[in-house]
Design an enzyme around this catalytic site. Structure first.
Site, PDB file in Angstrom:
ATOM      1  N   GLU A  99      12.333  93.858 -27.233  1.00 16.57           N
ATOM      2  CA  GLU A  99      13.359  93.413 -26.366  1.00 16.57           C
ATOM      3  C   GLU A  99      14.397  92.304 -27.189  1.00 16.57           C
ATOM      4  O   GLU A  99      13.835  91.554 -27.613  1.00 16.57           O
ATOM      5  CB  GLU A  99      12.888  92.749 -25.145  1.00 16.57           C
ATOM      6  CG  GLU A  99      13.969  92.576 -24.008  1.00 16.57           C
ATOM      7  CD  GLU A  99      15.148  91.654 -24.354  1.00 16.57           C
ATOM      8  OE1 GLU A  99      16.252  91.804 -23.828  1.00 16.57           O
ATOM      9  OE2 GLU A  99      14.885  90.647 -25.131  1.00 16.57           O
ATOM     10  N   CYS A 107      15.497  88.512 -19.095  1.00  4.40           N
ATOM     11  CA  CYS A 107      14.976  89.358 -19.500  1.00  4.40           C
ATOM     12  C   CYS A 107      14.815  90.584 -18.518  1.00  4.40           C
ATOM     13  O   CYS A 107      14.245  90.485 -17.494  1.00  4.40           O
ATOM     14  CB  CYS A 107      13.779  89.117 -20.158  1.00  4.40           C
ATOM     15  SG  CYS A 107      12.819  90.542 -20.902  1.00  4.40           S
ATOM     16  N   CYS A 132      10.363  91.811 -19.168  1.00  8.21           N
ATOM     17  CA  CYS A 132       9.547  91.067 -18.309  1.00  8.21           C
ATOM     18  C   CYS A 132      10.137  90.689 -17.134  1.00  8.21           C
ATOM     19  O   CYS A 132      10.440  89.447 -16.920  1.00  8.21           O
ATOM     20  CB  CYS A 132       8.864  89.889 -18.957  1.00  8.21           C
ATOM     21  SG  CYS A 132       9.894  89.316 -20.408  1.00  8.21           S
ATOM     22  N   HIS A 186      10.783  85.352 -15.126  1.00  6.32           N
ATOM     23  CA  HIS A 186      11.574  84.245 -15.009  1.00  6.32           C
ATOM     24  C   HIS A 186      11.895  84.083 -13.618  1.00  6.32           C
ATOM     25  O   HIS A 186      12.053  82.951 -13.317  1.00  6.32           O
ATOM     26  CB  HIS A 186      12.976  84.524 -15.801  1.00  6.32           C
ATOM     27  CG  HIS A 186      12.443  84.500 -17.362  1.00  6.32           C
ATOM     28  ND1 HIS A 186      12.196  83.293 -18.091  1.00  6.32           N
ATOM     29  CD2 HIS A 186      12.332  85.538 -18.332  1.00  6.32           C
ATOM     30  CE1 HIS A 186      11.916  83.843 -19.207  1.00  6.32           C
ATOM     31  NE2 HIS A 186      11.966  85.122 -19.304  1.00  6.32           N
ATOM     32  N   ARG A 207       3.854  87.950 -22.453  1.00  3.50           N
ATOM     33  CA  ARG A 207       3.955  87.334 -23.536  1.00  3.50           C
ATOM     34  C   ARG A 207       3.583  86.201 -24.002  1.00  3.50           C
ATOM     35  O   ARG A 207       3.458  85.605 -25.069  1.00  3.50           O
ATOM     36  CB  ARG A 207       5.464  87.841 -24.200  1.00  3.50           C
ATOM     37  CG  ARG A 207       5.748  89.327 -24.263  1.00  3.50           C
ATOM     38  CD  ARG A 207       7.179  89.500 -24.273  1.00  3.50           C
ATOM     39  NE  ARG A 207       7.648  90.796 -24.266  1.00  3.50           N
ATOM     40  CZ  ARG A 207       7.521  91.632 -23.498  1.00  3.50           C
ATOM     41  NH1 ARG A 207       7.201  91.062 -22.122  1.00  3.50           N
ATOM     42  NH2 ARG A 207       7.903  92.859 -23.499  1.00  3.50           N
ATOM     43  N   SER A 258       8.471  83.819 -26.145  1.00  8.25           N
ATOM     44  CA  SER A 258       8.897  84.356 -27.429  1.00  8.25           C
ATOM     45  C   SER A 258       9.574  83.084 -28.251  1.00  8.25           C
ATOM     46  O   SER A 258       9.691  83.068 -29.305  1.00  8.25           O
ATOM     47  CB  SER A 258       9.571  85.366 -27.547  1.00  8.25           C
ATOM     48  OG  SER A 258       8.901  86.378 -26.971  1.00  8.25           O
ATOM     49  N   CYS A 302      10.243  89.450 -27.448  1.00  3.28           N
ATOM     50  CA  CYS A 302      11.288  89.531 -26.270  1.00  3.28           C
ATOM     51  C   CYS A 302      12.061  88.476 -26.498  1.00  3.28           C
ATOM     52  O   CYS A 302      12.361  87.213 -26.184  1.00  3.28           O
ATOM     53  CB  CYS A 302      10.245  89.241 -25.033  1.00  3.28           C
ATOM     54  SG  CYS A 302      11.342  89.570 -23.534  1.00  3.28           S
ATOM     55  N   CYS A 313      14.563  86.421 -23.945  1.00  3.93           N
ATOM     56  CA  CYS A 313      13.998  85.447 -23.614  1.00  3.93           C
ATOM     57  C   CYS A 313      13.987  84.203 -24.210  1.00  3.93           C
ATOM     58  O   CYS A 313      14.357  83.198 -23.871  1.00  3.93           O
ATOM     59  CB  CYS A 313      12.482  85.961 -23.223  1.00  3.93           C
ATOM     60  SG  CYS A 313      12.168  86.828 -21.863  1.00  3.93           S
TER      61      CYS A 313
END
Lengths: 146, 363, 574, 220
Positions: free
Chosen positions: C14, C61, C64, C68, C484, C507, C552, C555
């Protein structure tokens, strides 16, 4: 899994046909007009049910209302398809599913026989020629499409 | 590279698809493009001739939600799309090649299909500073301009690419703009939504694949077939709106019975999208059906449209505070005006009282 | 001679990630991880209604797509001391669980697998032998020779068409691909099956959140009411759909994902010896049986492991300003306190300050700032977050099902526990926790059903919905374990509006650049851990280790407030 | 390209704040002004009750009287149609009630939309008829000044834009809604300074007339 079954559910038959979301009722009127057109002018109608803004349960109620009739057919082409006549003759449902079993189209045809069930003239011609070939040499008998 | 040799009709036949199968495919395609069933014969004729177009998918200031949405498409599914319908020659999230090899794939596709490939863009483009978003050392603007040069058309997928979306929300820290702000010499089709309904993405691709043309667009460059009606007008809860039955809070009687969510801030009336009919994830549900109002995600600048839980007709300012200030000011000024009035009147009365017959006779 | 290898774009992730590797011969000596895109979402969040924040934060994101949103509503709920009904907690758990399993399976098959699976080699496979292989591994029904023959034919047709699309320019035939053709064919078949499977299982999000990606959330509970007598609420039909999804998840994890992981891993055992890197692991903890304040009820325990020492778990406190700090020494941001200092997210301030080379450029100046990602540190130490951290913390805290599962997997592969500290250890940890979660989901679902059965159908607490009920100023931290890794959102609310918003995401921990003291982030450290490249023009090895983190990057890219307003500092209780 | 949404946000934000402020201050000033004029104290002996005749007059003058109806049937019918239609669409349309709710903190039940829609059509027809009457009837024409036409337009625009917005006859919708809101803001701003003030003063005036007659013992 057991927990779900343990919810006491009492199924009550609806006292009246509940069309509270109001999209089934106009649709039924539309169907009746289409049926009249079919009867008087021999004009078939196709309705894409995916384009109707059904509320939750609306589709179920429509299917229950129309019921199932005498004819149903199963089609295996790019996944499964079912075709059935509703309890009101002349009103057909056609449901196409893809290879993963997901519905890709859901239609209603107001017609004498849904087009997808009819054999295509080209197929008849091919069918005839291969049948003749098979009769000339029965050991070569095969089905079209293999 | 000998690419577009086979038509879709040939490919399907080669895969043993029967005429009934083909008809079914056309029916599904019509349904997917939100076209009436009467279009099926035209679709069949066109699909016989259709060729797999090369598609280059560029990702800029995005969250990959649009790609994720595409992967939820079931008619056609992403795997069918990749294998049978289009040649997805560049796509960061899905393609195997990385780095130089990936960029080489993009360049090869642009070369081999000069003037004929489609560019799909998700994400906005930051103009504030070229360093705000780079790929392979190139700014997004550079990549977009270079890639679009030989394209036949651009499909802006998602609200960011279509209208600037979240990055452009106030105060737009990176100077984000939409695709159509940059690409002005090519057709741009906007497929907004955060993310768009997968069927809408594939429907637009299918339209191009089938007819070789772009669908009819509205004033925002959106395909009319999907964005022609508001959520509100196709909402199954609309009858409750008309009858005046509303959920007043989440989890009250109205919410449970599926009454209208207008008062909880539903932006259905101003939002044009196909959620109410196409629904999400194979017709499983959609936001309103799951109890949350529409947030208006297919509309330009919906992020700044005044809060997700305020009814659409409610002004955005601090009304009661402003009103009380105004009342106070009104009373103040009014009292002064009244005082002046009173004085004038008293003066008049006084003057009047002083008028005597003698006074009159003097005149 | 020293060569700099640049991989940009890193695909099958991502977001936008660039890796530069400084080579010494064919070995990676130094690695540099750079996030190359920024949007400024935290700036955008300022001044907005905190109840709306989840929707903005969620768009950090779309992969995922849930995390968030959850972290955001938890931050607001933490700030307001807002309790949510039990049903809402269970529904959120179910949605989080579904996110994990969906995300992990898609990562394994669609993002990571092609680092290990050679699609072209699959064309040489014998369908009969493939069927035998598949049947020896699992009872998954799609395993007939005909099925694999169909897959092979479809693949062959595709390759013959000359348009390889997404498969073009892969490093096919690279000597590091070691699977036999049959295993490759089986994996390709499962690649396609997983695409269809994932479309089914995301329906859980659609039922409760209206759509996926980006389902809807609600501060104070969940938006979908429960009413067994209503069509338009969570009813018996909806619940049975949810049950169906959970069953499908468990079946796929047990019969496809887990066996495939072990089968593929068994051909790549040397990848259990490299690519670990830091040895420090952090986990905020998540998935409460009761509520978010009751950390003892979490399925994933919070804590920190240092230097691979599983015998000691350090406590973590998100509100403690000495613990979590972010550095920008090598990031394109400024701090008013100076670029060398670290700041806790409550004091977080960031100004975009791009000082990198003017595009187009060939190479980054890695002595200078080189990324849009910040460098978060726990007590000044770089941390790895994610599945490996969670599994290690579960293991260290004595979670018996985890220990059993790890023992089973390691025994199958004939590897010691130390093998988990590696590239494939990370990938395997993802599979193991998927198994744990799929089973846990059934438990939450059963709890939800029995709660409803008891007559409790509450899903939303209205008490603090109206902003006029809020204190003038408050602040809170919302945390969760995203697929993640550890994710935290910090919010400051003033007069009913967001005064400051900060997110430190998994990330960011993993993909961050070097900090002021020159410590590498987790990606960088992992790549510096015994990586040699067979062919520097085809850096497959880099992709393997980077993908094992499931990057990701949208993010990770940090996003905070431009003006750096003075924050009101308050003590958080509890 | 996103001007429509910007326009709507401005109309719902700044413009509304300004309009509402002017409206409130203006109306209060006007009311103070009028009330502070007071009534001259009558020194005469009251010959009857003030209250009941006052109320009676409020009611009787709200109902059509035969004389006027015979002379000016159109004025009466159009007037009634318009006023009733306007009140229904203004006060019983649910989004409007929501607006009141957000402004004053309470609301009331509304009517189903089809009824409100019909009422709007009636109000628009009434207004058009009134305008036609004003333009064609020589006496009316002579009596009318610029303010009459202005007031007519101020009343007509919200109805028209509301109708167009509801039926989505202006695209895009944010533009339609913005225009509707703006037309109301125009009305609000000019309200206190035009004949529109009669909305607040008519009952006062009627009661006053009736009460005066009652005081004198005259049949009102």
């Amino acid at each position: 899994m057991n927990a779900l079954k343990s919810i006491p559910v009492l199924v009550e038959a609806p006292a009246t046909r509940d069309f509270c979301y109001q999209n089934t009722l106009p649709l039924l009127h539309e169907i009746s007009h289409a049926l009249r057109r079919l009867q008087q002018e021999q004009l078939p109608t196709t309705i894409d049910l995916n384009a109707i803004p059904f509320g939750p349960g609306d589709e179920q109620r429509l299917l229950e209302f129309l019921g199932r009739g005498e004819v149903s057919a199963h089609l295996e082409a790019l996944g499964n398809s079912s075709v059935w006549e509703s309890g009101y003759p002349g009103i057909w449902f056609i449901e196409h599913r893809n290879e993963s079993g997901e519905r890709v189209a859901f239609q209603m045809e107001i017609t004498t026989l849904p087009a997808i069930l009819a054999t295509h003239p080209d197929d008849i011609a091919e069918s005839l020629s291969s049948l003749q070939k098979a009769l000339e040499n029965p050991s070569l008998g095969h089905r079209i499409g293999d | 590279m000998d690419t577009n040799t086979k038509t879709l009709g040939e490919a399907l036949r080669r895969n043993g698809v029967t005429r009934r199968g083909f008809l079914k495919f056309c029916t599904a395609t019509a349904s997917m493009m939100a076209l009436p069933p009467s279009m099926v014969p035209a679709i069949a004729a066109a699909l016989e001739q259709a060729r797999r177009p090369s598609v280059i998918w560029l990702s800029f200031q995005e969250c990959t939600g649009c790609t994720e949405s595409l992967s939820r498409s079931h008619a056609p599914s992403l795997e069918n799309l990749i294998f049978d319908h289009i040649s997805l020659d560049y796509h960061h999230t899905l393609q195997v090649a990385s780095g130089e090899a990936a960029e080489a794939a993009r360049e090869a596709a642009m070369h081999a299909n000069e003037g004929a490939y489609l560019v799909v863009v998700d994400g906005s483009i930051p103009l504030g500073n070229p360093g705000y978003s780079t790929i392979a050392g190139f700014s997004n603007l550079q990549t977009l301009e270079e890639t679009v040069a030989g394209a036949v058309a651009v499909i802006a997928v998602g609200t960011c690419a279509s209208f600037g979306g979240l990055p452009k929300a106030y105060p737009n820290p990176t100077g984000a703009v939409s695709v159509s702000d940059i690409v002005t010499d090519k057709p741009v089709i906007n497929v907004p939504g955060c993310p768009p309904i997968p069927m809408v993405i594939t429907g637009v691709l299918a339209h191009y694949l089938t007819f070789g043309t772009l669908p009819e667009l509205d004033h925002y460059g959106r395909p009319k077939a999907f964005y022609g009606t508001s959520i509100h007008d196709r909402c199954y809860r609309r009858p409750f709106y008309d009858k005046g039955r509303f959920a007043h809070t989440f989890d009250d009687e109205g919410a449970r019975k599926g009454w209208c969510l207008y008062k909880l801030g539903c932006k259905g009336p101003m939002t044009y999208n196909a959620c109410a009919t196409a629904k999400w994830n194979q017709g499983t549900s959609w936001p309103v059906e799951s109890g949350h109002g529409c947030i208006g995600c297919a509309e330009p600048d919906f992020w700044d449209a005044g809060g997700f839980y305020n009814a659409l007709s409610v002004p955005t300012g601090e009304i009661s505070r402003n009103a009380s200030y105004a009342i106070a000011a009104g009373v103040g000024v009014g009292a002064i005006a009244a005082g002046i009035n009173q004085r004038t009147r008293n003066k008049a009365v006084r003057q009047h009282a002083e008028v005597t017959i003698e006074d009159l006779e003097k005149r | 001679m020293s060569e700099r290898i640049v991989v940009d774009p890193i695909t099958r992730i991502e977001g936008h990630l660039r890796i530069e590797a400084q080579m010494k011969g064919n070995r990676i000596e130094q690695a540099y991880s750079s996030g190359t895109m920024v949007r400024g979402i935290e700036t955008i969040l300022k001044g907005r209604d905190p109840r709306d924040a989840w929707a903005y934060a969620q768009r950090i994101c779309g992969v995922c797509t849930l995390v968030h949103g959850i972290a955001s509503i938890r931050a607001v709920e933490d700030a307001l001391n807002y309790d949510i009904p039990k049903n809402a907690q269970l529904i959120r758990n179910l949605m989080i669980g579904a996110q994990y399993i969906h995300d992990h399976v898609m990562h394994f098959y669609h993002l990571h697998a092609l680092d290990w699976v050679d699609v072209v080699s699959a064309l040489k496979a014998d369908p009969q032998a493939t069927a035998e292989l598949a049947q020896s591994l699992s009872s998954w029904p799609n395993s007939s020779p005909g099925y694999f023959a169909d897959t092979r034919r479809r693949l062959a047709d595709f390759v013959e068409s000359g348009q390889l699309g997404i498969f073009a320019n892969g490093y096919w035939g690279h000597p590091e691909y070691k699977l036999p053709p049959e295993a490759n064919l089986m994996a390709v078949a499962h690649y396609l099956e997983a695409l269809a499977w994932q479309r089914e299982v995301v329906k859980l999000h659609t039922i409760f959140g209206g759509k996926n990606p980006h389902p809807n959330f609600l501060v104070g509970g969940v938006a979908s009411p429960i009413d067994l007598n209503s069509d338009s609420a969570i009813n018996a039909r909806r619940l049975s759909q949810v049950q169906d999804v959970i069953s499908r998840m468990r079946q796929f994890v047990d019969q496809v994902y887990l066996p495939d992981t072990l089968a593929i891993a068994s051909f790549y055992k040397e990848w259990f010896k490299r690519g670990e890197g830091l040895g420090n692991f952090l986990c905020y903890g998540d998935l409460p049986a009761t509520n978010m304040r009751d950390r003892d009820s979490f399925l994933f325990p919070p804590g920190v492991i240092l230097d691979r020492d599983l015998s000691r778990v350090h406590e973590i406190d998100m509100h403690d300003k000495a613990q979590i700090q972010e550095y920008v020494a090598h990031s394109w941001y400024n701090y008013s306190t100076g670029k060398e200092t670290g700041l806790h997210p409550y004091d977080g301030e960031t100004q975009l300050d791009y000082t990198g080379p003017e595009p187009p450029f060939k190479q980054l100046q890695v002595e200078d700032p080189y990324s849009w990602i910040k460098s978060p540190r726990w007590r000044d130490k770089a941390m790895e977050v994610g599945p490996l951290s969670r599994v290690l913390l579960l293991y260290a805290s004595g979670h018996e099902p985890t220990r059993e599962l790890a023992r089973f997997a390691l025994a199958k592969l004939d590897l010691p526990i130390i093998a988990l500290f590696s590239t494939l250890g990370r990938t395997a940890a993802r599979t193991l926790e998927s198994k744990l979660l799929a089973d846990a989901m059934q438990g939450w679902f059963d709890d939800l059903v029995s709660n409803i059965k008891r007559g409790d159908t509450r899903t939303f607490n209205e008490a603090l919905w109206d902003p006029s009920t809020w204190p003038e100023t408050c602040q809170g931290a919302g945390f969760m374990e995203a697929p993640r890794g550890a994710l935290g959102h910090w919010v400051v609310i003033r007069n009913g509006k967001i005064a400051n918003y900060q997110a430190v995401v998994p990330s960011t921990w993993n993909a961050g650049p070097r900090d002021a003291s020159g410590q590498s982030g987790a990606y960088e450290a992992a790549l510096q851990d015994q990586h040699t490249l067979v062919d520097s023009s085809q850096p497959l090895e880099i992709l393997r280790t980077i993908h094992s983190f499931d990057p990701c990057i949208a993010c990770a890219v940090h996003l905070a407030d431009e003006a750096g307003d003075e924050l009101i500092k308050i003590q958080i209780s509890g | 390209m996103n001007d429509a949404m910007d326009f709507l946000l401005w109309a719902r934000g700044t413009a509304f704040d300004v309009a509402l402020t002017i409206f409130i201050i203006g109306v209060i000033i006007r009311l103070f002004e009028i009330l502070s004029l007071g009534r001259p104290r009558s020194l005469a002996e009251p010959k009857g009750n003030q209250l009941l005749p006052g109320m009676k007059s409020v009611i009787s003058r709200t109902l059509p009287d035969n004389g006027t109806f015979k002379r000016q049937p159109l004025t009466v019918i159009a007037g009634y149609l318009f006023h009733i239609g306007l009140l229904i669409s203004l006060l019983l349309f649910i989004p409007h009630i929501e607006l009141f709710n957000a402004t004053v903190g309470f609301g009331w039940p509304g009517l189903p939309n089809p009824i409100v829609d019909a009422a709007t059509v009636i109000a628009i027809t009434g207004l058009l008829a009134a305008l036609w009457n004003r333009l064609t009837n020589p006496v009316m024409k002579l009596l009318s000044d610029k303010e009459d036409y202005l007031v007519w337009l101020l009343t007509f625009l919200p109805l028209l834009t509301g109708y167009l917005a509801y039926h989505r006859m202006i695209e895009p919708y944010p533009l339609a809604l913005g225009l509707h809101i703006l037309s109301i803001e125009l009305l609000l701003i000019l309200f206190p300074f035009t004949k529109l003030m009669h909305t607040f003063t008519l009952f006062l005036a009627r009661w006053y007339n009736g009460a005066m007659s009652g005081f004198r013992g005259v049949q009102s």
